[in-house]
Design an enzyme around this catalytic site. Structure first.
Site, PDB file in Angstrom:
ATOM      1  N   ARG A 142      15.234 -18.746  51.313  1.00  0.00           N
ATOM      2  CA  ARG A 142      14.154 -18.445  50.363  1.00  0.00           C
ATOM      3  C   ARG A 142      12.868 -19.053  50.912  1.00  0.00           C
ATOM      4  O   ARG A 142      12.819 -20.239  51.225  1.00  0.00           O
ATOM      5  CB  ARG A 142      14.432 -19.037  48.980  1.00  0.00           C
ATOM      6  CG  ARG A 142      13.201 -18.987  48.075  1.00  0.00           C
ATOM      7  CD  ARG A 142      13.451 -19.385  46.642  1.00  0.00           C
ATOM      8  NE  ARG A 142      14.130 -18.330  45.924  1.00  0.00           N
ATOM      9  CZ  ARG A 142      14.177 -18.260  44.591  1.00  0.00           C
ATOM     10  NH1 ARG A 142      13.582 -19.180  43.856  1.00  0.00           N
ATOM     11  NH2 ARG A 142      14.811 -17.278  43.995  1.00  0.00           N
ATOM     12  N   HIS A 201      13.061  -9.448  46.863  1.00  0.00           N
ATOM     13  CA  HIS A 201      14.073 -10.324  46.233  1.00  0.00           C
ATOM     14  C   HIS A 201      15.357  -9.494  46.052  1.00  0.00           C
ATOM     15  O   HIS A 201      15.750  -9.157  44.937  1.00  0.00           O
ATOM     16  CB  HIS A 201      13.524 -10.824  44.893  1.00  0.00           C
ATOM     17  CG  HIS A 201      14.268 -11.984  44.306  1.00  0.00           C
ATOM     18  ND1 HIS A 201      15.284 -12.639  44.970  1.00  0.00           N
ATOM     19  CD2 HIS A 201      14.139 -12.621  43.097  1.00  0.00           C
ATOM     20  CE1 HIS A 201      15.723 -13.614  44.207  1.00  0.00           C
ATOM     21  NE2 HIS A 201      15.063 -13.621  43.070  1.00  0.00           N
ATOM     22  N   GLN A 257      18.490 -10.343  43.698  1.00  0.00           N
ATOM     23  CA  GLN A 257      18.174 -10.126  42.276  1.00  0.00           C
ATOM     24  C   GLN A 257      18.440  -8.667  41.878  1.00  0.00           C
ATOM     25  O   GLN A 257      18.843  -8.371  40.749  1.00  0.00           O
ATOM     26  CB  GLN A 257      16.701 -10.492  42.035  1.00  0.00           C
ATOM     27  CG  GLN A 257      16.195 -10.262  40.622  1.00  0.00           C
ATOM     28  CD  GLN A 257      16.578 -11.369  39.646  1.00  0.00           C
ATOM     29  OE1 GLN A 257      16.445 -12.543  39.942  1.00  0.00           O
ATOM     30  NE2 GLN A 257      17.058 -10.991  38.472  1.00  0.00           N
ATOM     31  N   ASP A 300       7.656  -9.751  34.954  1.00  0.00           N
ATOM     32  CA  ASP A 300       7.826 -10.960  35.772  1.00  0.00           C
ATOM     33  C   ASP A 300       6.601 -11.843  35.518  1.00  0.00           C
ATOM     34  O   ASP A 300       5.595 -11.372  34.950  1.00  0.00           O
ATOM     35  CB  ASP A 300       7.930 -10.559  37.266  1.00  0.00           C
ATOM     36  CG  ASP A 300       8.182 -11.737  38.189  1.00  0.00           C
ATOM     37  OD1 ASP A 300       8.604 -12.808  37.708  1.00  0.00           O
ATOM     38  OD2 ASP A 300       7.944 -11.592  39.414  1.00  0.00           O
ATOM     39  N   CYS A 307      13.427 -11.368  35.499  1.00  0.00           N
ATOM     40  CA  CYS A 307      14.232 -12.105  36.486  1.00  0.00           C
ATOM     41  C   CYS A 307      14.334 -13.591  36.145  1.00  0.00           C
ATOM     42  O   CYS A 307      15.263 -14.255  36.576  1.00  0.00           O
ATOM     43  CB  CYS A 307      13.650 -11.916  37.881  1.00  0.00           C
ATOM     44  SG  CYS A 307      11.903 -12.382  37.982  1.00  0.00           S
ATOM     45  N   ARG A 358      23.500 -12.829  38.229  1.00  0.00           N
ATOM     46  CA  ARG A 358      23.066 -13.306  39.553  1.00  0.00           C
ATOM     47  C   ARG A 358      24.254 -13.901  40.307  1.00  0.00           C
ATOM     48  O   ARG A 358      24.413 -13.693  41.499  1.00  0.00           O
ATOM     49  CB  ARG A 358      21.966 -14.388  39.425  1.00  0.00           C
ATOM     50  CG  ARG A 358      20.641 -13.942  38.853  1.00  0.00           C
ATOM     51  CD  ARG A 358      19.946 -12.886  39.679  1.00  0.00           C
ATOM     52  NE  ARG A 358      19.867 -13.190  41.099  1.00  0.00           N
ATOM     53  CZ  ARG A 358      19.033 -14.081  41.643  1.00  0.00           C
ATOM     54  NH1 ARG A 358      18.188 -14.741  40.897  1.00  0.00           N
ATOM     55  NH2 ARG A 358      19.021 -14.297  42.949  1.00  0.00           N
TER      56      ARG A 358
END
Ligand code: CP
Ligand code: NVA
Length: 330
Positions: free
Chosen positions: A108, A135, A138, A231, A272, A317
């Protein structure tokens, strides 16, 4: 042709066919059912995974760790201060070393090129745990959650509201175009996704019988939506100074009860996470002090409503990251 993802890296869903993505979603659903039934098969026994985090995380880190523990693998966590990577040792050399120790690498960070470089040199699967551009892990959780709620993906109307050119806006546009959902970015024109990615997704969408729409009109963008997704307005790595202009640009794109009423009756709300839906965080308290806002991208009412599936999404997730690891490393 049967799907075989062994040895594959997951850097962006652009690299995966619809069939491969569906395979990961199906595997995640099976692994979730097994975990619920208390069935544990350590398919990754003897494997080791390193988690490289140059940005903070709750879900992604914990999902990788729990997924590894459940499947019998071991993990090493390194944050940006605890390795030589990039400071005293090049990314290329780091990738070559880690590839000798580990069976998989999660990264990440900021630049998409870093995760690509790691994948090029590591010789083992590399998983993008979020960059400024994408991402992808996700996406498997998000599409899995949508399928759980609607029993299908194809033909659903998906609306993303907010900063449509960040990692989430980009990734959701790619995921929808691959899996046959009609994607609408409902955002100010300045925050529309980049033209080349839009063109690429429109081409993919045309192959999968779905559409890509960009609009700055909230009413148009949310009419007939089955899924409303948002988001945070300022992503990790962006300077604090952008809050003021982002609040000005995005306030009218807040997901509130009017937006949900304008969407389809059975529409769901997704995010998310983490989310600024109240003032129970230090960042939100600071924003309240500076700008007088108590809620940002989504109201507390919508976030806590029956239409909100954010915690199912968060749980997924872990199941979906487990599927990615099992498919590529077992
Ligand atoms: N959604 C997500 O990636 O959460 P974290 O930042 O907590 O990993
Ligand atoms: N766009 C957000 C996503 C967090 C999961 C960020 O990059 O901070």
């Amino acid at each position: 042709m049967p799907v075989n993802l062994k040895g594959r890296s997951l850097l962006t869903l652009l690299d995966f066919t619809p069939l491969e993505i569906k395979y990961l979603i199906d595997l995640a659903r099976d692994l979730k059912a097994k975990k619920r039934a208390g069935i544990c098969e350590p398919t990754l026994k003897g494997k080791n995974v390193v988690l490289l985090f140059e940005k903070t995380s709750t879900r992604t880190r914990c999902a990788f760790e729990v997924a590894c523990f459940d499947e019998g693998a071991h993990v090493t966590f390194l944050d940006s201060n605890s390795s030589q990577m990039g400071k005293k040792e090049s990314l290329e050399d780091t990738a070559k070393v880690l590839g000798r120790f580990y069976d998989g690498i999660e990264y990440r960070g900021f630049d998409q090129r870093v995760v690509e470089l790691l994948a090029k040199h590591a010789g083992v699967p590399v998983f993008n745990g979020l960059t400024d551009d994408f991402h992808p892990t996700q996406m498997i959780a998000d599409m899995m959650t949508i399928e759980e709620k609607f029993g299908k993906l194809k033909g659903l109307n998906f609306t993303y509201m907010g900063d449509a050119r960040n990692n989430m806006g980009n990734s959701l546009m790619v995921a929808c175009s691959k899996l046959g959902l009609n994607f609408t970015a409902c955002a100010p024109k300045e925050l529309f996704p980049k033209e080349d990615l839009v063109a690429q997704c429109k081409q993919i969408a045309s192959e999968n019988d779905c559409t890509i729409t960009l609009t700055d009109d909230v009413k148009t963008g949310t009419t007939n939506a089955d899924i409303i997704y948002t988001d945070i307005w300022v992503s990790m790595g962006e300077p604090e100074e952008v809050w003021e202009s982002r609040i000005k640009m995005l306030s009218k794109y807040q997901v509130n009860s009017d937006v949900m009423k304008n969407a389809n009756k059975d529409a769901i709300f997704m995010h998310c996470l983490p989310s600024f839906h109240d003032t129970n965080t230090t960042v939100a308290k600071d924003i309240e002090k500076k700008f007088g806002l108590k809620e940002m991208e989504v109201t507390d009412e919508v976030f806590l409503s029956r239409q909100s599936v954010v915690f199912d999404e968060a749980e997924n997730r872990m199941h979906s990251i487990k599927a990615i690891l099992v498919a590529t490393m077992s």
